[in-house]
Design a protein around this motif. Structure first.
Motif, PDB file in Angstrom:
ATOM      1  N   ASN A 169       1.051  -1.003   0.059  1.00  0.00           N
ATOM      2  CA  ASN A 169      -0.288   0.126  -0.035  1.00  0.00           C
ATOM      3  C   ASN A 169       0.793   1.115   0.067  1.00  0.00           C
ATOM      4  OD1 ASN A 169      -1.672   2.179   1.184  1.00  0.00           O
ATOM      5  ND2 ASN A 169      -3.399   0.962   1.195  1.00  0.00           N
ATOM      6  N   GLU A 170       0.684   2.243  -0.817  1.00  0.00           N
ATOM      7  CA  GLU A 170       1.664   3.256  -0.956  1.00  0.00           C
ATOM      8  C   GLU A 170       1.599   4.298   0.083  1.00  0.00           C
ATOM      9  OE1 GLU A 170       0.080   5.524  -4.385  1.00  0.00           O
ATOM     10  OE2 GLU A 170       1.302   4.358  -5.849  1.00  0.00           O
ATOM     11  N   LYS A 171       0.860   3.932   1.369  1.00  0.00           N
ATOM     12  CA  LYS A 171       0.900   4.847   2.551  1.00  0.00           C
ATOM     13  C   LYS A 171       1.603   4.020   3.525  1.00  0.00           C
ATOM     14  CE  LYS A 171      -3.948   6.854   1.641  1.00  0.00           C
ATOM     15  NZ  LYS A 171      -5.166   6.972   2.269  1.00  0.00           N
ATOM     16  N   SER A 172       2.173   2.753   3.154  1.00  0.00           N
ATOM     17  CA  SER A 172       2.664   1.973   4.167  1.00  0.00           C
ATOM     18  C   SER A 172       4.311   2.109   4.242  1.00  0.00           C
ATOM     19  CB  SER A 172       2.747   0.510   3.995  1.00  0.00           C
ATOM     20  OG  SER A 172       3.115  -0.345   4.875  1.00  0.00           O
ATOM     21  N   GLY A 173       4.727   2.271   5.386  1.00  0.00           N
ATOM     22  CA  GLY A 173       6.135   2.511   5.657  1.00  0.00           C
ATOM     23  C   GLY A 173       6.517   1.763   6.812  1.00  0.00           C
ATOM     24  N   ILE A 174       7.489   1.015   6.702  1.00  0.00           N
ATOM     25  CA  ILE A 174       8.062   0.113   7.959  1.00  0.00           C
ATOM     26  C   ILE A 174       9.462  -0.085   7.979  1.00  0.00           C
ATOM     27  CG2 ILE A 174       8.224  -2.333   8.727  1.00  0.00           C
ATOM     28  CD1 ILE A 174       5.795  -3.143   7.222  1.00  0.00           C
ATOM     29  N   SER A 175       9.988   0.479   9.175  1.00  0.00           N
ATOM     30  CA  SER A 175      11.445   0.423   9.399  1.00  0.00           C
ATOM     31  C   SER A 175      12.248  -1.198   9.472  1.00  0.00           C
ATOM     32  CB  SER A 175      11.706   0.844  10.810  1.00  0.00           C
ATOM     33  OG  SER A 175      13.307   0.890  11.183  1.00  0.00           O
ATOM     34  N   CYS A 176      12.994  -1.287   8.438  1.00  0.00           N
ATOM     35  CA  CYS A 176      13.693  -2.410   8.257  1.00  0.00           C
ATOM     36  C   CYS A 176      15.284  -2.202   8.389  1.00  0.00           C
ATOM     37  CB  CYS A 176      13.119  -2.906   6.786  1.00  0.00           C
ATOM     38  SG  CYS A 176      11.492  -3.508   6.790  1.00  0.00           S
ATOM     39  N   ARG A 177      15.918  -3.430   8.344  1.00  0.00           N
ATOM     40  CA  ARG A 177      17.393  -3.397   8.350  1.00  0.00           C
ATOM     41  C   ARG A 177      17.906  -4.587   7.366  1.00  0.00           C
ATOM     42  NH1 ARG A 177      17.912  -5.485  14.628  1.00  0.00           N
ATOM     43  NH2 ARG A 177      17.557  -7.640  14.320  1.00  0.00           N
ATOM     44  N   VAL A 178      19.179  -4.534   6.839  1.00  0.00           N
ATOM     45  CA  VAL A 178      19.818  -5.501   6.255  1.00  0.00           C
ATOM     46  C   VAL A 178      20.498  -6.302   7.497  1.00  0.00           C
ATOM     47  CG1 VAL A 178      21.595  -6.147   4.872  1.00  0.00           C
ATOM     48  CG2 VAL A 178      20.169  -4.133   4.237  1.00  0.00           C
ATOM     49  N   ARG A 179      20.078  -7.588   7.454  1.00  0.00           N
ATOM     50  CA  ARG A 179      20.612  -8.556   8.565  1.00  0.00           C
ATOM     51  C   ARG A 179      22.074  -8.635   8.618  1.00  0.00           C
ATOM     52  NH1 ARG A 179      18.108 -14.422   8.797  1.00  0.00           N
ATOM     53  NH2 ARG A 179      16.218 -13.074   9.783  1.00  0.00           N
ATOM     54  N   ARG A 180      22.782  -8.786   7.461  1.00  0.00           N
ATOM     55  CA  ARG A 180      24.039  -9.088   7.582  1.00  0.00           C
ATOM     56  C   ARG A 180      24.735  -7.651   8.051  1.00  0.00           C
ATOM     57  NH1 ARG A 180      28.186  -7.873   3.907  1.00  0.00           N
ATOM     58  NH2 ARG A 180      26.627  -6.875   2.477  1.00  0.00           N
ATOM     59  N   THR A 181      24.433  -6.628   7.831  1.00  0.00           N
ATOM     60  CA  THR A 181      25.322  -5.304   8.034  1.00  0.00           C
ATOM     61  C   THR A 181      24.690  -4.664   9.224  1.00  0.00           C
ATOM     62  OG1 THR A 181      24.133  -3.994   6.622  1.00  0.00           O
ATOM     63  CG2 THR A 181      25.898  -5.170   5.908  1.00  0.00           C
ATOM     64  N   GLY A 182      23.210  -4.802   9.463  1.00  0.00           N
ATOM     65  CA  GLY A 182      22.649  -4.165  10.491  1.00  0.00           C
ATOM     66  C   GLY A 182      22.187  -2.702  10.308  1.00  0.00           C
ATOM     67  N   TYR A 183      22.370  -2.197   9.070  1.00  0.00           N
ATOM     68  CA  TYR A 183      22.127  -0.790   8.574  1.00  0.00           C
ATOM     69  C   TYR A 183      20.666  -0.909   8.038  1.00  0.00           C
ATOM     70  CZ  TYR A 183      26.992   0.842   8.399  1.00  0.00           C
ATOM     71  OH  TYR A 183      28.269   0.859   8.694  1.00  0.00           O
ATOM     72  N   TYR A 184      19.811   0.299   8.602  1.00  0.00           N
ATOM     73  CA  TYR A 184      18.498   0.116   8.363  1.00  0.00           C
ATOM     74  C   TYR A 184      17.878   1.237   7.504  1.00  0.00           C
ATOM     75  CZ  TYR A 184      18.512   3.661  12.027  1.00  0.00           C
ATOM     76  OH  TYR A 184      18.923   5.003  12.749  1.00  0.00           O
ATOM     77  N   GLY A 185      16.786   1.152   7.073  1.00  0.00           N
ATOM     78  CA  GLY A 185      16.193   2.302   6.395  1.00  0.00           C
ATOM     79  C   GLY A 185      14.539   2.110   6.225  1.00  0.00           C
ATOM     80  N   SER A 186      13.885   2.629   5.475  1.00  0.00           N
ATOM     81  CA  SER A 186      12.482   2.599   5.392  1.00  0.00           C
ATOM     82  C   SER A 186      11.987   1.947   4.397  1.00  0.00           C
ATOM     83  CB  SER A 186      11.996   4.078   5.234  1.00  0.00           C
ATOM     84  OG  SER A 186      10.590   4.035   5.315  1.00  0.00           O
ATOM     85  N   LEU A 187      11.195   0.935   4.454  1.00  0.00           N
ATOM     86  CA  LEU A 187      10.694   0.080   3.285  1.00  0.00           C
ATOM     87  C   LEU A 187       9.353   0.802   2.977  1.00  0.00           C
ATOM     88  CD1 LEU A 187      11.109  -2.807   1.852  1.00  0.00           C
ATOM     89  CD2 LEU A 187       9.443  -3.753   3.377  1.00  0.00           C
ATOM     90  N   LYS A 188       9.287   0.919   1.539  1.00  0.00           N
ATOM     91  CA  LYS A 188       7.994   1.394   0.834  1.00  0.00           C
ATOM     92  C   LYS A 188       7.608   0.792  -0.365  1.00  0.00           C
ATOM     93  CE  LYS A 188       8.066   6.097   3.368  1.00  0.00           C
ATOM     94  NZ  LYS A 188       7.837   7.363   3.109  1.00  0.00           N
ATOM     95  N   TRP A 189       6.398   0.864  -0.758  1.00  0.00           N
ATOM     96  CA  TRP A 189       5.875   0.171  -1.878  1.00  0.00           C
ATOM     97  C   TRP A 189       5.521   1.236  -2.918  1.00  0.00           C
ATOM     98  CZ3 TRP A 189       0.752  -0.693  -4.217  1.00  0.00           C
ATOM     99  CH2 TRP A 189       0.922  -1.712  -5.087  1.00  0.00           C
ATOM    100  N   ALA A 190       6.041   1.565  -3.972  1.00  0.00           N
ATOM    101  CA  ALA A 190       5.481   2.326  -5.006  1.00  0.00           C
ATOM    102  C   ALA A 190       4.501   2.050  -5.865  1.00  0.00           C
ATOM    103  CB  ALA A 190       6.866   2.964  -5.575  1.00  0.00           C
ATOM    104  N   GLY A 191       3.840   0.715  -5.768  1.00  0.00           N
ATOM    105  CA  GLY A 191       3.110   0.435  -6.840  1.00  0.00           C
ATOM    106  C   GLY A 191       3.762  -0.582  -7.779  1.00  0.00           C
ATOM    107  N   GLY A 192       2.910  -1.076  -8.676  1.00  0.00           N
ATOM    108  CA  GLY A 192       3.418  -2.123  -9.665  1.00  0.00           C
ATOM    109  C   GLY A 192       3.356  -3.415  -9.376  1.00  0.00           C
ATOM    110  N   SER A 193       4.613  -4.385  -9.139  1.00  0.00           N
ATOM    111  CA  SER A 193       4.511  -5.621  -8.639  1.00  0.00           C
ATOM    112  C   SER A 193       4.307  -5.843  -7.285  1.00  0.00           C
ATOM    113  CB  SER A 193       5.706  -6.338  -9.042  1.00  0.00           C
ATOM    114  OG  SER A 193       5.693  -7.406  -8.369  1.00  0.00           O
ATOM    115  N   VAL A 194       3.264  -6.500  -6.965  1.00  0.00           N
ATOM    116  CA  VAL A 194       3.240  -6.969  -5.408  1.00  0.00           C
ATOM    117  C   VAL A 194       4.413  -7.960  -4.715  1.00  0.00           C
ATOM    118  CG1 VAL A 194       0.672  -6.718  -5.517  1.00  0.00           C
ATOM    119  CG2 VAL A 194       1.708  -9.142  -5.789  1.00  0.00           C
ATOM    120  N   TYR A 195       5.365  -8.155  -5.547  1.00  0.00           N
ATOM    121  CA  TYR A 195       6.468  -8.977  -4.981  1.00  0.00           C
ATOM    122  C   TYR A 195       7.691  -8.153  -4.643  1.00  0.00           C
ATOM    123  CZ  TYR A 195       3.569 -12.628  -7.207  1.00  0.00           C
ATOM    124  OH  TYR A 195       2.637 -13.552  -7.489  1.00  0.00           O
TER     125      TYR A 195
END
Length: 285
Positions: A169-195
């Motif tokens: 959903n374009e309004k969704s935003g979740i805080s996520c990190r890369v497991r191997r490095t520990g660096y994090y960012g914001s996960l968002k969906w911009a439309g298109g493929s649901v995968y």
């Protein structure tokens, strides 16, 4: 009574024929070993097929319960694995202390099982409805997880149902990190493929690679850390050139989603209380 007598008169020859056939077959199978063994073998074979069919039908009927249990157990295992992974980084501490930290983290969350009753996956404002609501303890801003990974966040509730804002959903935003490095960012969906979704604001020096696992960061009161979100399939520079933008192949199959777990952070009220006090102090100053 008269109709029964008329029926017997009309079909008496067929009834006698069937009775004599049964008697004849019984005598053949009883006093002839070969014919008896063949009958016994075929009867056992037929009984085995019927039992197998009944077993398959029973397993199919209970498939929903099995799937819900596996979803719940898989979510708990993800939490436990993340705690163990972090504890291994500090193996000099006592084992008893590590175990206590693990139990404390798990005790901070309450998990509710729920089922998806309707969903949309072809729009920009997709939604999911689950069969648990406020009467079951569900509240807005609770995290929702499926068997394959993170699903989304509870947005609205009534007594018996809840509307979930999924990752797609374009309004969704979740805080996520890369497991191997520990660096994090914001996960968002911009439309298109649901995968696929985008993980933004990851530092340029993070050295992210294709195949890296993306998981929840735990930097919010919604999700515990370490829940699987997906895998990195592409690493690009962000539009401003100051950070990386990662394309993430989502672990959740939204087109085949049935059973989910809803997380309640039992310490959320205390954490939000601290934020409120901070904001009030800033306003006073």
């Amino acid at each position: 009574m008269n109709s029964l007598i008329e029926f017997l008169k009309k079909y008496c020859h067929w009834i006698l024929f069937i009775i004599f056939e049964i008697i004849g077959l019984s005598l053949i199978f009883r006093f002839n070993h070969y014919q008896g063994s063949v009958c016994f073998t075929q009867a056992n074979h037929l009984a085995a097929k019927i039992n197998g069919l009944c077993t398959d039908m029973e397993a199919y009927i209970h498939l929903g319960d099995i799937n819900r249990r596996l979803t719940h157990e898989n979510t708990l295992l993800q939490m436990q694995i993340d705690n163990l992974r972090r504890q291994l980084k500090d193996s000099t501490k006592q084992i008893s202390l590590n175990q206590r930290q693990l139990l404390d983290t798990l005790a901070g969350y309450k998990i509710y099982n729920a089922r998806v009753v309707s969903a949309s996956i072809v729009k920009n404002d997709n939604y999911i409805v689950i069969d648990k609501g406020s009467a079951d303890g569900i509240k807005p801003e609770m995290g929702v997880v499926g068997g394959g990974g993170v699903v989304g966040v509870v947005y609205l509730t009534n007594n018996h149902y809840s509307l979930v804002l999924p990752i797609i959903n374009e309004k969704s935003g979740i805080s996520c990190r890369v497991r191997r490095t520990g660096y994090y960012g914001s996960l968002k969906w911009a439309g298109g493929s649901v995968y696929y979704a985008k993980l933004s604001d990851v530092p340029q020096y993070a050295k992210t690679k294709r195949g890296d696992i993306v998981e929840t960061s735990g930097y919010s009161t919604i999700f515990p850390p370490g829940l699987f979100v997906g895998r990195v399939t592409k690493v690009d520079d962000s539009p401003n050139g100051l950070s990386q933008q990662l394309t993430v192949n989502l672990g959740t199959d939204f087109g085949n989603l049935s059973d989910v777990c809803v997380f309640e952070n039992t310490h959320k009220a205390e954490i939000n209380g601290l934020h409120d006090r901070l904001n009030n102090n800033i306003k006073k100053e």
